[in-house]
Motif scaffolding. Structure first.
Motif, PDB file in Angstrom:
ATOM      1  N   THR A  89       0.832  -1.203   0.000  1.00 59.83           N
ATOM      2  CA  THR A  89       0.000   0.000   0.000  1.00 59.83           C
ATOM      3  C   THR A  89       0.865   1.251   0.000  1.00 59.83           C
ATOM      4  O   THR A  89       1.787   1.385   0.808  1.00 59.83           O
ATOM      5  CB  THR A  89      -0.915   0.011   1.232  1.00 59.83           C
ATOM      6  OG1 THR A  89      -1.850  -1.059   1.120  1.00 59.83           O
ATOM      7  CG2 THR A  89      -1.667   1.330   1.344  1.00 59.83           C
ATOM      8  N   GLY A  90       0.554   2.161  -0.917  1.00 59.76           N
ATOM      9  CA  GLY A  90       1.305   3.404  -0.996  1.00 59.76           C
ATOM     10  C   GLY A  90       0.975   4.139  -2.271  1.00 59.76           C
ATOM     11  O   GLY A  90       0.076   3.763  -3.020  1.00 59.76           O
ATOM     12  N   VAL A  91       1.739   5.191  -2.527  1.00 57.46           N
ATOM     13  CA  VAL A  91       1.584   5.974  -3.749  1.00 57.46           C
ATOM     14  C   VAL A  91       2.690   5.571  -4.711  1.00 57.46           C
ATOM     15  O   VAL A  91       3.865   5.564  -4.352  1.00 57.46           O
ATOM     16  CB  VAL A  91       1.637   7.483  -3.465  1.00 57.46           C
ATOM     17  CG1 VAL A  91       1.447   8.269  -4.761  1.00 57.46           C
ATOM     18  CG2 VAL A  91       0.586   7.877  -2.446  1.00 57.46           C
ATOM     19  N   TYR A  92       2.289   5.244  -5.922  1.00 57.55           N
ATOM     20  CA  TYR A  92       3.224   4.791  -6.949  1.00 57.55           C
ATOM     21  C   TYR A  92       3.419   5.903  -7.973  1.00 57.55           C
ATOM     22  O   TYR A  92       2.448   6.468  -8.475  1.00 57.55           O
ATOM     23  CB  TYR A  92       2.698   3.525  -7.603  1.00 57.55           C
ATOM     24  CG  TYR A  92       2.829   2.315  -6.695  1.00 57.55           C
ATOM     25  CD1 TYR A  92       2.071   2.210  -5.533  1.00 57.55           C
ATOM     26  CD2 TYR A  92       3.743   1.303  -6.971  1.00 57.55           C
ATOM     27  CE1 TYR A  92       2.204   1.133  -4.677  1.00 57.55           C
ATOM     28  CE2 TYR A  92       3.878   0.205  -6.128  1.00 57.55           C
ATOM     29  CZ  TYR A  92       3.104   0.136  -4.990  1.00 57.55           C
ATOM     30  OH  TYR A  92       3.250  -0.946  -4.141  1.00 57.55           O
ATOM     31  N   TYR A  93       4.691   6.198  -8.256  1.00 53.04           N
ATOM     32  CA  TYR A  93       5.049   7.304  -9.139  1.00 53.04           C
ATOM     33  C   TYR A  93       5.797   6.813 -10.372  1.00 53.04           C
ATOM     34  O   TYR A  93       6.674   5.945 -10.277  1.00 53.04           O
ATOM     35  CB  TYR A  93       5.960   8.291  -8.410  1.00 53.04           C
ATOM     36  CG  TYR A  93       5.332   8.988  -7.237  1.00 53.04           C
ATOM     37  CD1 TYR A  93       5.417   8.452  -5.954  1.00 53.04           C
ATOM     38  CD2 TYR A  93       4.665  10.197  -7.397  1.00 53.04           C
ATOM     39  CE1 TYR A  93       4.848   9.090  -4.867  1.00 53.04           C
ATOM     40  CE2 TYR A  93       4.094  10.849  -6.316  1.00 53.04           C
ATOM     41  CZ  TYR A  93       4.188  10.285  -5.062  1.00 53.04           C
ATOM     42  OH  TYR A  93       3.631  10.936  -3.987  1.00 53.04           O
ATOM     43  N   CYS A  94       5.482   7.416 -11.473  1.00 48.62           N
ATOM     44  CA  CYS A  94       6.215   7.211 -12.721  1.00 48.62           C
ATOM     45  C   CYS A  94       7.284   8.292 -12.828  1.00 48.62           C
ATOM     46  O   CYS A  94       7.029   9.465 -12.476  1.00 48.62           O
ATOM     47  CB  CYS A  94       5.226   7.297 -13.875  1.00 48.62           C
ATOM     48  SG  CYS A  94       5.943   7.128 -15.515  1.00 48.62           S
ATOM     49  N   ASN A  95       8.444   7.910 -13.305  1.00 53.79           N
ATOM     50  CA  ASN A  95       9.562   8.843 -13.467  1.00 53.79           C
ATOM     51  C   ASN A  95      10.196   8.644 -14.834  1.00 53.79           C
ATOM     52  O   ASN A  95      10.382   7.506 -15.274  1.00 53.79           O
ATOM     53  CB  ASN A  95      10.594   8.598 -12.370  1.00 53.79           C
ATOM     54  CG  ASN A  95      11.936   9.240 -12.653  1.00 53.79           C
ATOM     55  OD1 ASN A  95      12.820   8.623 -13.268  1.00 53.79           O
ATOM     56  ND2 ASN A  95      12.104  10.467 -12.228  1.00 53.79           N
ATOM     57  N   ALA A  96      10.528   9.747 -15.475  1.00 54.73           N
ATOM     58  CA  ALA A  96      11.258   9.700 -16.745  1.00 54.73           C
ATOM     59  C   ALA A  96      12.602  10.378 -16.535  1.00 54.73           C
ATOM     60  O   ALA A  96      12.661  11.523 -16.058  1.00 54.73           O
ATOM     61  CB  ALA A  96      10.476  10.403 -17.843  1.00 54.73           C
ATOM     62  N   HIS A  97      13.654   9.668 -16.882  1.00 56.91           N
ATOM     63  CA  HIS A  97      15.003  10.182 -16.669  1.00 56.91           C
ATOM     64  C   HIS A  97      15.696  10.365 -18.002  1.00 56.91           C
ATOM     65  O   HIS A  97      15.710   9.457 -18.836  1.00 56.91           O
ATOM     66  CB  HIS A  97      15.808   9.219 -15.807  1.00 56.91           C
ATOM     67  CG  HIS A  97      17.215   9.672 -15.558  1.00 56.91           C
ATOM     68  ND1 HIS A  97      17.519  10.707 -14.707  1.00 56.91           N
ATOM     69  CD2 HIS A  97      18.381   9.272 -16.103  1.00 56.91           C
ATOM     70  CE1 HIS A  97      18.821  10.903 -14.715  1.00 56.91           C
ATOM     71  NE2 HIS A  97      19.364  10.047 -15.548  1.00 56.91           N
ATOM     72  N   GLY A  98      16.258  11.554 -18.192  1.00 54.58           N
ATOM     73  CA  GLY A  98      16.949  11.835 -19.432  1.00 54.58           C
ATOM     74  C   GLY A  98      18.383  12.248 -19.204  1.00 54.58           C
ATOM     75  O   GLY A  98      18.830  12.412 -18.060  1.00 54.58           O
TER      76      GLY A  98
END
Length: 116
Positions: A89-98
């Motif tokens: 249980t938690g908040v899931y984040y998407c990340n884009a790294h360049g």
């Protein structure tokens, strides 16, 4: 660059969810898409990555239950989560790294709640 996650929600223990992330906007230096999660009372921790070269890796504690997929060039990222437990249980984040300076982008997060 904007990242929009979807697919979170409430699921019973042992259940499954599929998270999705769509990346839009102009930054041709993006080379990897990541999932992070922030469990209650914890820091934001890395969960999984796919790279421009097609490599996919997941953090050891979720290996075997979570599968990351997607396509960096198509700016799509998924996380298939199986056999979920309340500890997920938690908040899931998407990340884009360049590779460009400052090229580190985040979505707004999607809540995953595992509870009976």
């Amino acid at each position: 660059v904007q990242l929009v996650e979807s697919g979170g929600g409430l699921v019973q223990p042992g259940g499954s969810l599929r998270l999705s992330c769509e990346v839009s906007g102009k930054d041709n230096s993006i080379v990897a898409l990541n999932w992070y999660r922030q469990l209650p009372g914890n820091t934001r921790d890395w969960v999984a990555v796919i790279t421009e070269g097609g490599a996919a890796r997941t953090e050891d504690s979720v290996k075997g239950r979570f599968t990351v997929s997607g396509d960096v060039r198509k700016r799509l990222l998924y996380l298939d989560m199986n056999n979920l437990t309340p500890e997920d249980t938690g908040v899931y984040y998407c990340n884009a790294h360049g590779l460009a300076p400052g090229a580190d982008y985040w979505g707004q997060g999607t809540q995953v709640t595992v509870s009976s």
